[in-house]
Design a protein around this motif. Structure first.
Motif, PDB file in Angstrom:
ATOM      1  N   GLY A   1       0.791  -1.229   0.000  1.00 25.96           N
ATOM      2  CA  GLY A   1       0.000   0.000   0.000  1.00 25.96           C
ATOM      3  C   GLY A   1       0.819   1.273   0.000  1.00 25.96           C
ATOM      4  N   ALA A   2       2.110   1.182  -0.304  1.00 30.48           N
ATOM      5  CA  ALA A   2       2.912   2.400  -0.437  1.00 30.48           C
ATOM      6  C   ALA A   2       2.463   3.165  -1.682  1.00 30.48           C
ATOM      7  CB  ALA A   2       4.392   2.056  -0.541  1.00 30.48           C
ATOM      8  N   VAL A   3       2.496   4.476  -1.603  1.00 27.99           N
ATOM      9  CA  VAL A   3       2.092   5.328  -2.721  1.00 27.99           C
ATOM     10  C   VAL A   3       3.339   5.955  -3.329  1.00 27.99           C
ATOM     11  CG1 VAL A   3       0.804   7.384  -3.392  1.00 27.99           C
ATOM     12  CG2 VAL A   3      -0.170   5.784  -1.729  1.00 27.99           C
ATOM     13  N   VAL A   4       3.574   5.656  -4.605  1.00 28.43           N
ATOM     14  CA  VAL A   4       4.733   6.186  -5.329  1.00 28.43           C
ATOM     15  C   VAL A   4       4.210   7.168  -6.375  1.00 28.43           C
ATOM     16  CG1 VAL A   4       6.800   5.619  -6.667  1.00 28.43           C
ATOM     17  CG2 VAL A   4       5.906   3.972  -4.989  1.00 28.43           C
ATOM     18  N   ASP A   5       4.444   8.447  -6.135  1.00 26.42           N
ATOM     19  CA  ASP A   5       3.917   9.527  -6.969  1.00 26.42           C
ATOM     20  C   ASP A   5       5.057  10.070  -7.823  1.00 26.42           C
ATOM     21  OD1 ASP A   5       2.637  11.751  -8.013  1.00 26.42           O
ATOM     22  OD2 ASP A   5       1.854  12.460  -6.099  1.00 26.42           O
ATOM     23  N   LEU A   6       4.923   9.984  -9.152  1.00 29.56           N
ATOM     24  CA  LEU A   6       5.989  10.400 -10.070  1.00 29.56           C
ATOM     25  C   LEU A   6       5.485  11.517 -10.976  1.00 29.56           C
ATOM     26  CD1 LEU A   6       8.396   8.085 -12.040  1.00 29.56           C
ATOM     27  CD2 LEU A   6       7.259   9.965 -13.202  1.00 29.56           C
ATOM     28  N   TRP A   7       6.317  12.542 -11.154  1.00 31.34           N
ATOM     29  CA  TRP A   7       6.037  13.576 -12.147  1.00 31.34           C
ATOM     30  C   TRP A   7       7.360  13.997 -12.780  1.00 31.34           C
ATOM     31  CZ3 TRP A   7       6.510  14.371  -7.018  1.00 31.34           C
ATOM     32  CH2 TRP A   7       7.180  15.498  -6.534  1.00 31.34           C
ATOM     33  N   GLN A   8       7.298  14.464 -14.023  1.00 30.14           N
ATOM     34  CA  GLN A   8       8.529  14.749 -14.754  1.00 30.14           C
ATOM     35  C   GLN A   8       8.278  15.701 -15.905  1.00 30.14           C
ATOM     36  OE1 GLN A   8       8.740  10.482 -16.570  1.00 30.14           O
ATOM     37  NE2 GLN A   8       9.582  11.866 -18.144  1.00 30.14           N
ATOM     38  N   ALA A   9       9.363  16.286 -16.409  1.00 26.92           N
ATOM     39  CA  ALA A   9       9.308  17.064 -17.639  1.00 26.92           C
ATOM     40  C   ALA A   9       9.264  16.121 -18.833  1.00 26.92           C
ATOM     41  CB  ALA A   9      10.534  17.969 -17.730  1.00 26.92           C
ATOM     42  N   ASP A  10       8.825  16.662 -19.955  1.00 20.90           N
ATOM     43  CA  ASP A  10       8.823  15.861 -21.179  1.00 20.90           C
ATOM     44  C   ASP A  10      10.196  15.941 -21.858  1.00 20.90           C
ATOM     45  OD1 ASP A  10       8.898  18.332 -22.496  1.00 20.90           O
ATOM     46  OD2 ASP A  10       6.808  18.257 -23.158  1.00 20.90           O
ATOM     47  N   ALA A  11      10.297  15.430 -23.065  1.00 20.36           N
ATOM     48  CA  ALA A  11      11.580  15.382 -23.760  1.00 20.36           C
ATOM     49  C   ALA A  11      12.045  16.751 -24.246  1.00 20.36           C
ATOM     50  CB  ALA A  11      11.503  14.413 -24.941  1.00 20.36           C
ATOM     51  N   ASP A  12      11.197  17.770 -24.099  1.00 18.43           N
ATOM     52  CA  ASP A  12      11.606  19.146 -24.396  1.00 18.43           C
ATOM     53  C   ASP A  12      11.821  19.954 -23.126  1.00 18.43           C
ATOM     54  OD1 ASP A  12      11.677  19.126 -27.240  1.00 18.43           O
ATOM     55  OD2 ASP A  12       9.484  19.154 -27.285  1.00 18.43           O
ATOM     56  N   GLY A  13      11.645  19.321 -21.965  1.00 18.74           N
ATOM     57  CA  GLY A  13      11.906  20.014 -20.707  1.00 18.74           C
ATOM     58  C   GLY A  13      10.723  20.757 -20.128  1.00 18.74           C
ATOM     59  N   TYR A  14       9.488  20.412 -20.525  1.00 20.44           N
ATOM     60  CA  TYR A  14       8.299  21.111 -20.048  1.00 20.44           C
ATOM     61  C   TYR A  14       7.433  20.224 -19.173  1.00 20.44           C
ATOM     62  CZ  TYR A  14       9.702  24.418 -23.588  1.00 20.44           C
ATOM     63  OH  TYR A  14      10.438  25.296 -24.337  1.00 20.44           O
ATOM     64  N   TYR A  15       6.772  20.850 -18.189  1.00 19.80           N
ATOM     65  CA  TYR A  15       5.884  20.147 -17.267  1.00 19.80           C
ATOM     66  C   TYR A  15       4.436  20.451 -17.600  1.00 19.80           C
ATOM     67  CZ  TYR A  15       9.806  19.262 -14.072  1.00 19.80           C
ATOM     68  OH  TYR A  15      10.990  18.839 -13.505  1.00 19.80           O
ATOM     69  N   SER A  16       3.604  19.417 -17.598  1.00 19.21           N
ATOM     70  CA  SER A  16       2.171  19.661 -17.716  1.00 19.21           C
ATOM     71  C   SER A  16       1.716  20.518 -16.537  1.00 19.21           C
ATOM     72  CB  SER A  16       1.406  18.334 -17.728  1.00 19.21           C
ATOM     73  OG  SER A  16       1.623  17.606 -16.528  1.00 19.21           O
ATOM     74  N   ARG A  17       0.707  21.310 -16.765  1.00 22.76           N
ATOM     75  CA  ARG A  17       0.140  22.262 -15.806  1.00 22.76           C
ATOM     76  C   ARG A  17       0.959  23.542 -15.694  1.00 22.76           C
ATOM     77  NH1 ARG A  17      -3.530  19.032 -12.514  1.00 22.76           N
ATOM     78  NH2 ARG A  17      -4.112  20.964 -11.423  1.00 22.76           N
ATOM     79  N   PHE A  18       2.166  23.565 -16.256  1.00 24.27           N
ATOM     80  CA  PHE A  18       3.012  24.750 -16.143  1.00 24.27           C
ATOM     81  C   PHE A  18       3.521  25.228 -17.497  1.00 24.27           C
ATOM     82  CE2 PHE A  18       3.060  22.635 -12.100  1.00 24.27           C
ATOM     83  CZ  PHE A  18       2.902  23.677 -11.200  1.00 24.27           C
ATOM     84  N   ALA A  19       3.015  24.671 -18.573  1.00 24.12           N
ATOM     85  CA  ALA A  19       3.349  25.097 -19.931  1.00 24.12           C
ATOM     86  C   ALA A  19       2.109  24.877 -20.794  1.00 24.12           C
ATOM     87  CB  ALA A  19       4.538  24.305 -20.478  1.00 24.12           C
ATOM     88  N   PRO A  20       1.889  25.725 -21.788  1.00 21.34           N
ATOM     89  CA  PRO A  20       0.669  25.611 -22.595  1.00 21.34           C
ATOM     90  C   PRO A  20       0.703  24.412 -23.523  1.00 21.34           C
ATOM     91  CG  PRO A  20       2.114  27.294 -23.498  1.00 21.34           C
ATOM     92  CD  PRO A  20       2.739  26.857 -22.205  1.00 21.34           C
ATOM     93  N   GLY A  21      -0.501  23.918 -23.875  1.00 27.83           N
ATOM     94  CA  GLY A  21      -0.618  22.907 -24.909  1.00 27.83           C
ATOM     95  C   GLY A  21      -0.273  21.497 -24.496  1.00 27.83           C
ATOM     96  N   ILE A  22      -0.092  21.260 -23.180  1.00 30.35           N
ATOM     97  CA  ILE A  22       0.232  19.920 -22.698  1.00 30.35           C
ATOM     98  C   ILE A  22      -0.956  19.411 -21.881  1.00 30.35           C
ATOM     99  CG2 ILE A  22       1.829  18.530 -21.315  1.00 30.35           C
ATOM    100  CD1 ILE A  22       3.977  20.587 -21.805  1.00 30.35           C
ATOM    101  N   PRO A  23      -1.433  18.185 -22.124  1.00 31.29           N
ATOM    102  CA  PRO A  23      -2.572  17.666 -21.362  1.00 31.29           C
ATOM    103  C   PRO A  23      -2.325  17.716 -19.850  1.00 31.29           C
ATOM    104  CG  PRO A  23      -2.112  16.244 -23.232  1.00 31.29           C
ATOM    105  CD  PRO A  23      -0.985  17.238 -23.172  1.00 31.29           C
ATOM    106  N   GLU A  24      -3.411  17.844 -19.111  1.00 26.93           N
ATOM    107  CA  GLU A  24      -3.359  18.137 -17.673  1.00 26.93           C
ATOM    108  C   GLU A  24      -2.435  17.216 -16.892  1.00 26.93           C
ATOM    109  OE1 GLU A  24      -6.571  18.961 -14.073  1.00 26.93           O
ATOM    110  OE2 GLU A  24      -7.112  17.608 -15.715  1.00 26.93           O
ATOM    111  N   TRP A  25      -2.537  15.899 -17.113  1.00 24.82           N
ATOM    112  CA  TRP A  25      -1.765  14.951 -16.304  1.00 24.82           C
ATOM    113  C   TRP A  25      -0.639  14.298 -17.099  1.00 24.82           C
ATOM    114  CZ3 TRP A  25      -2.238  15.836 -11.481  1.00 24.82           C
ATOM    115  CH2 TRP A  25      -3.462  16.244 -10.949  1.00 24.82           C
ATOM    116  N   ASN A  26      -0.204  14.960 -18.152  1.00 25.55           N
ATOM    117  CA  ASN A  26       0.853  14.379 -18.974  1.00 25.55           C
ATOM    118  C   ASN A  26       2.109  14.107 -18.148  1.00 25.55           C
ATOM    119  OD1 ASN A  26       1.135  13.833 -21.952  1.00 25.55           O
ATOM    120  ND2 ASN A  26       3.074  14.931 -21.624  1.00 25.55           N
TER     121      ASN A  26
END
Length: 286
Positions: free
Chosen positions: A153-178
Motif C-alpha cells: 500500500g505504499a504510494v509512489v507519486d511520479l512527475w517529470q518534464a517531457d523530452a523538451d523540458g516542459y511540465y504539464s500544468r506549467f506550460a501551454p498545450g500539454i494535457p493536464e496529467w501528462n
C-alpha cells in the motif's frame, strides 16, 4: 533524448509558469499548520543579521540597494517566489530537515508538484500524448522498510518534464496529467512505471529569477530528472529527484540538488525498446 529547448522557445512565459506555481503553493500553505511565533522571530532576526553583514562586508551602494528593491518587487509581480526559493534555498532546508534519515535519500520538491495525479496499482504507463517524443524508459523498484520488508500500500507519486523540458500544468498545450501518475504497491512492494526519459531544461529565464541569473553570469540549467514522492502508513514520507549518470549539468545543477545516491544508471531494456532502471526505496519509521 531530443535536444532540449529553452523555456522561451515554446512561449510558456515565466509569468505564466510563476502564477501556476504560486497558486499551487498557496493551496499547500493554506493546508499547513501554523508556524510558532518564537521560531519566526529567531529565524527572521538571524536572516536579517546575515543580510546586514553582507551589506557591510561588500559595502553595498544605494544604487545597488535600489536595484535589489526593484528586483524583489519584480519577483512578486512575476509570481516567482516559489521558483526562486525552490531553486536557490530549498536544497539547504531539505538537508537540515532530513539529516537523520537512514533510508531513502531525499532532495528538493521544486515548484512543479501537483497532487491528485491518476492512480494505478503495481504497474502503469504514465499518461502521455500519442507519439510522445523521447526514449522509452521503464522505471521500477520495490518499497521496503529499513529491514527490507516490502511495504504493502505504499504510494509512489511520479512527475517529470517531457523530452523538451516542459511540465504539464506549467506550460501551454500539454494535457493536464501528462507524465504524471501514482502507483499504489501491492504486498510485494513493487512498482513499475513505463514513461519516457526526461530532458535537461532551463528554469524560466524571462522573469525576475532569470534576470538575477543573467546579471550574475550564471547558467539556468537543471539536469534531466524524475520527481518522486513515496509515502506509506507508519513511515516517514520521502520526496526526491533521480538523475541520470553522464547527463548534462549533473555536476553544476543550478538548484544544487544532485546527490550521488540519486544518480540512476539505466541499461538497455530487456524488451529491446528503450532503457530500464531499478531503484528501491527504504522508508524510515515514523
Amino acid at each position: 533524448m531530443t535536444t532540449p529547448t529553452t523555456t522561451s522557445d515554446l512561449n510558456p512565459t515565466a509569468a505564466d509558469s510563476g502564477r501556476s506555481a504560486t497558486a499551487t503553493f498557496a493551496q499547500k500553505e493554506r493546508d499547513a499548520a501554523p508556524v510558532d511565533s518564537a521560531r519566526v522571530s529567531t529565524v527572521a532576526r538571524a536572516a536579517l543579521a546575515a543580510l546586514h553583514e553582507v551589506i557591510r562586508e561588500h559595502q553595498l551602494t544605494y544604487a545597488e540597494y535600489d536595484a535589489l528593491k526593484a528586483w524583489l518587487i519584480r519577483v512578486g509581480d512575476d509570481g516567482e517566489w516559489p521558483l526562486f526559493l525552490d531553486v536557490f534555498v530549498e536544497h539547504v532546508v531539505e538537508e537540515v530537515v532530513h539529516a537523520d534519515r537512514r533510508g531513502a535519500v531525499g532532495t528538493i520538491e521544486g515548484p512543479y508538484y501537483v497532487p491528485g495525479s491518476p492512480e494505478f496499482a503495481g504497474e502503469a504507463t504514465l499518461p502521455m500524448r500519442d507519439g510522445e517524443p523521447g526514449t522509452p524508459l521503464t522505471f521500477q523498484g520495490t518499497v521496503t522498510d529499513l529491514d527490507g520488508t516490502p511495504v504493502d500500500g505504499a504510494v509512489v507519486d511520479l512527475w517529470q518534464a517531457d523530452a523538451d523540458g516542459y511540465y504539464s500544468r506549467f506550460a501551454p498545450g500539454i494535457p493536464e496529467w501528462n507524465l504524471r501518475g501514482t502507483i499504489r504497491t501491492g504486498a510485494d512492494g513493487r512498482y513499475t512505471f513505463h514513461t519516457i526519459a526526461p530532458a535537461p531544461y532551463q528554469i524560466p529565464t524571462d522573469g525576475a529569477t532569470g534576470a538575477l541569473i543573467t546579471a550574475a553570469g550564471w547558467h539556468a540549467w537543471r539536469p534531466a530528472h524524475l520527481h518522486l514522492k513515496v509515502t506509506a502508513s507508519g513511515t516517514l514520507p520521502v520526496t526526491t529527484q533521480l538523475y541520470f549518470d553522464g547527463g548534462e549539468h549533473i555536476a553544476d545543477d543550478v538548484a544544487q540538488a544532485v546527490k550521488p545516491e540519486l544518480i540512476l544508471r539505466p541499461t538497455p531494456a530487456a524488451s529491446g525498446n528503450g532503457v530500464e532502471v531499478t531503484y528501491d526505496f527504504r522508508l524510515d519509521p515514523a
